[in-house]
Enzyme design. Structure first.
Site, mmCIF file in Angstrom:
data_model
loop_
_atom_site.group_PDB
_atom_site.id
_atom_site.type_symbol
_atom_site.label_atom_id
_atom_site.label_comp_id
_atom_site.label_asym_id
_atom_site.label_seq_id
_atom_site.Cartn_x
_atom_site.Cartn_y
_atom_site.Cartn_z
ATOM 1 N N SER A 288 1.210 -0.933 0.533
ATOM 2 C CA SER A 288 0.209 -0.444 0.165
ATOM 3 C C SER A 288 0.842 1.118 -0.154
ATOM 4 O O SER A 288 1.807 1.093 0.259
ATOM 5 C CB SER A 288 -0.985 -0.123 1.030
ATOM 6 O OG SER A 288 0.101 0.101 2.098
ATOM 7 N N GLY A 289 0.053 2.566 -0.115
ATOM 8 C CA GLY A 289 0.662 3.146 -0.048
ATOM 9 C C GLY A 289 1.207 4.289 0.749
ATOM 10 O O GLY A 289 1.133 5.578 1.440
ATOM 11 N N ASP A 290 0.516 2.994 2.294
ATOM 12 C CA ASP A 290 0.285 3.904 3.518
ATOM 13 C C ASP A 290 0.330 2.927 4.509
ATOM 14 O O ASP A 290 0.755 1.733 4.061
ATOM 15 C CB ASP A 290 -0.998 4.372 4.079
ATOM 16 C CG ASP A 290 -0.977 5.915 4.891
ATOM 17 O OD1 ASP A 290 0.137 5.189 6.169
ATOM 18 O OD2 ASP A 290 -0.741 6.734 5.240
ATOM 19 N N ASP A 291 0.103 3.393 6.145
ATOM 20 C CA ASP A 291 0.892 1.318 6.512
ATOM 21 C C ASP A 291 -0.071 0.794 6.546
ATOM 22 O O ASP A 291 -1.295 0.734 6.275
ATOM 23 C CB ASP A 291 -0.396 2.623 8.167
ATOM 24 C CG ASP A 291 0.680 3.337 8.619
ATOM 25 O OD1 ASP A 291 1.705 3.462 8.345
ATOM 26 O OD2 ASP A 291 0.174 4.576 9.502
#
Length: 482
Positions: A288-291
């Site tokens: 993903s582009g985050d946590d």
């Protein structure tokens, strides 16, 4: 890597590959050379508030040591099973099925107290806008079934903000509802035979990148005020915002999921339990582009006022990558409190951080009794990070005197290969960031002059390389790591 992430079966293959075997070998050697950490439960120095649903199920005693599914019990057998085609669904990837899904759920709601219902989504591509689930219900995606999120924002209606946030997380006012949504439900299963739910989130990411977003983006799946939830054995792709968001929920299991988004897709967190209790997340692969996983409990004064903590959370056997964020994040929205969390047996690579605790002035709340163990990291920039500086607030009514409290963070059996920086532990002046324990932590690949960075924290260490900061060395004989 494609063969490792295509489906749940590939995830199980992944855990048998050499990198995972190497991790097991390292931890075996560590276990032989030193005693395993077994921290005692701590007594919190601040009041806790009752969590709805926590008395319904003994989460700990009912858990199988190797799997959380036992907590959910036997998969419910629904007496009324129908297909989306029975409600006029067309799986050509072009025809809107919003009306078909809503008609199906409206019909199946009548069986909630009559043996429950199951909606089968056959092979095909089923384009749809948002729809609401019902209690005692199973959404089952057959092999080859793909649910596609509508590209029309009007099919993601605006709903009220969450009371623990006070406004949309990204924009003032309301927020777009999730693609699949439920509120006040009991016994909900979202599963299948490796089917896919694709939010087609690029139009939403572009609105964010272009600064033309009017309301906070919707999640792929959000369940509110609900209990006894199982999400398993599917692939979720391209969520507009956070992918799986149980909020104000209890007894939640997320197992055997593949969650994918482009690595530059903004805020596409994998799984975000929020103000929820008795949550288990296991055996998942996430890009993903985050946590990959983020544990939350409300935002500043709104989270403090609502006081709904996240508690009794297990995260284990998760693997994945996120170039800008962390394998597991706690916060930054943690104003309702977070306690009793176990994170174990993870593999994270090519990421900004391995484990990160995020908070700041104005958050208030507390983070306590967190156990993090058996983590393998490869090419992770900062393996362990406790950071302030979130510096985002819902409005100008946040209280700068609302200082978070952190106590009892037990971190053991960590191996990080090709690390870029030593751990960063940045507390807040005047706050209580104490009882940090690091045991059997080995960070390899750092430059010779790399050093831990610590401010306003205290704790102790045992068998840590490279040498930790003085804040953690002066208690080497303390019992906090025994």
């Amino acid at each position: 890597m494609e063969s490792e992430k295509s489906n749940y079966g590939a995830i199980m293959v992944y855990f048998t590959k050499p990198s995972w075997a190497f991790l097991v070998l390292i931890f075996t050697v560590i276990a032989i050379l030193s005693l395993q950490i077994s921290p005692k439960a701590i007594i919190l120095p601040f009041p806790l508030f009752p969590v709805p649903g926590s008395s319904e199920l003994d989460f700990e005693s009912d858990f199988d040591p190797g799997s959380c599914v036992a907590t959910f019990g036997e998969l419910p057998e629904r007496k009324h099973v129908m297909s989306l085609k029975d409600f006029g669904g067309v799986g050509d990837g072009k025809t809107s099925n919003t009306a078909a899904f809503r008609k199906a759920l409206d019909y199946m709601q009548r069986f909630s107290e009559k043996g429950g219902a199951q909606l089968n989504v056959p092979q095909g591509k089923w384009l749809t806008g948002s729809f609401n689930l019902t209690s005692n219900f199973t959404l089952f995606l057959e092999q080859g079934a793909v649910i596609l999120g509508s590209q029309d924002p009007e099919e993601w209606p605006i709903v009220e903000p969450l009371p623990s946030y006070g406004r949309g997380r990204e924009r003032l006012g309301g927020r777009h509802i999730s693609l699949i949504h439920g509120d006040g439900l009991t016994s909900v299963v979202i599963t299948g035979n490796n089917g896919t739910i694709d939010g087609q989130g690029r139009i939403w990411w572009e609105l964010w990148w272009n600064r033309t977003l009017n309301h906070t983006r919707g999640h792929l799946v959000e369940l509110k005020n609900s209990r006894n939830i199982l999400i398993s054995n599917l692939t979720f792709r391209n969520s507009p915002f956070w992918t799986i968001h149980p909020v104000y929920c209890s007894n939640v299991v997320v197992k055997g999921m593949t969650i994918l988004a482009p690595l530059n897709a903004p805020n596409t967190d994998g799984i975000d339990p929020d103000s929820s209790t008795n949550v288990c997340i296991e055996d998942c692969y996430i890009e993903s582009g985050d946590d990959l996983v983020a544990i939350k409990s409300g935002w500043d004064q709104y989270g403090i006022k609502m006081a709904r903590p996240s508690s009794n959370i297990k995260v284990r056997r998760i693997s994945g990558t996120t170039p800008t964020c962390s394998g597991v994040g706690i916060g930054s929205e943690m104003s309702g409190g977070i306690f009793n969390v176990t994170i174990e047996n993870m593999h994270v690579w090519n990421s900004a951080a391995g484990v990160r605790i995020k908070t700041d002035k104005g958050r208030g709340g507390y983070i306590a009794n967190i156990t993090i163990r058996n983590i393998m990291m490869e090419r992770v920039k900062i393996p362990i990070r406790l950071s302030r500086g979130s510096n985002d607030h819902p409005d100008d009514r946040w209280d700068p005197k609302a200082i978070p409290k952190i106590r009892g963070i037990f971190i053991s059996n960590i191996v990080s290969l090709n690390s870029t920086k030593a751990p960063v532990l940045a507390g807040i002046r005047g706050a209580s960031f104490e009882g940090l324990c690091f045991k059997n932590v080995t960070l390899l690949g750092l430059s010779p002059n790399a050093a831990w960075h610590c401010e306003f924290v205290s704790g102790c260490t045992n068998a840590v390389f490279p040498l930790p900061c003085p804040h953690l060395q002066n208690n080497g004989s303390s019992t906090c790591c025994s």
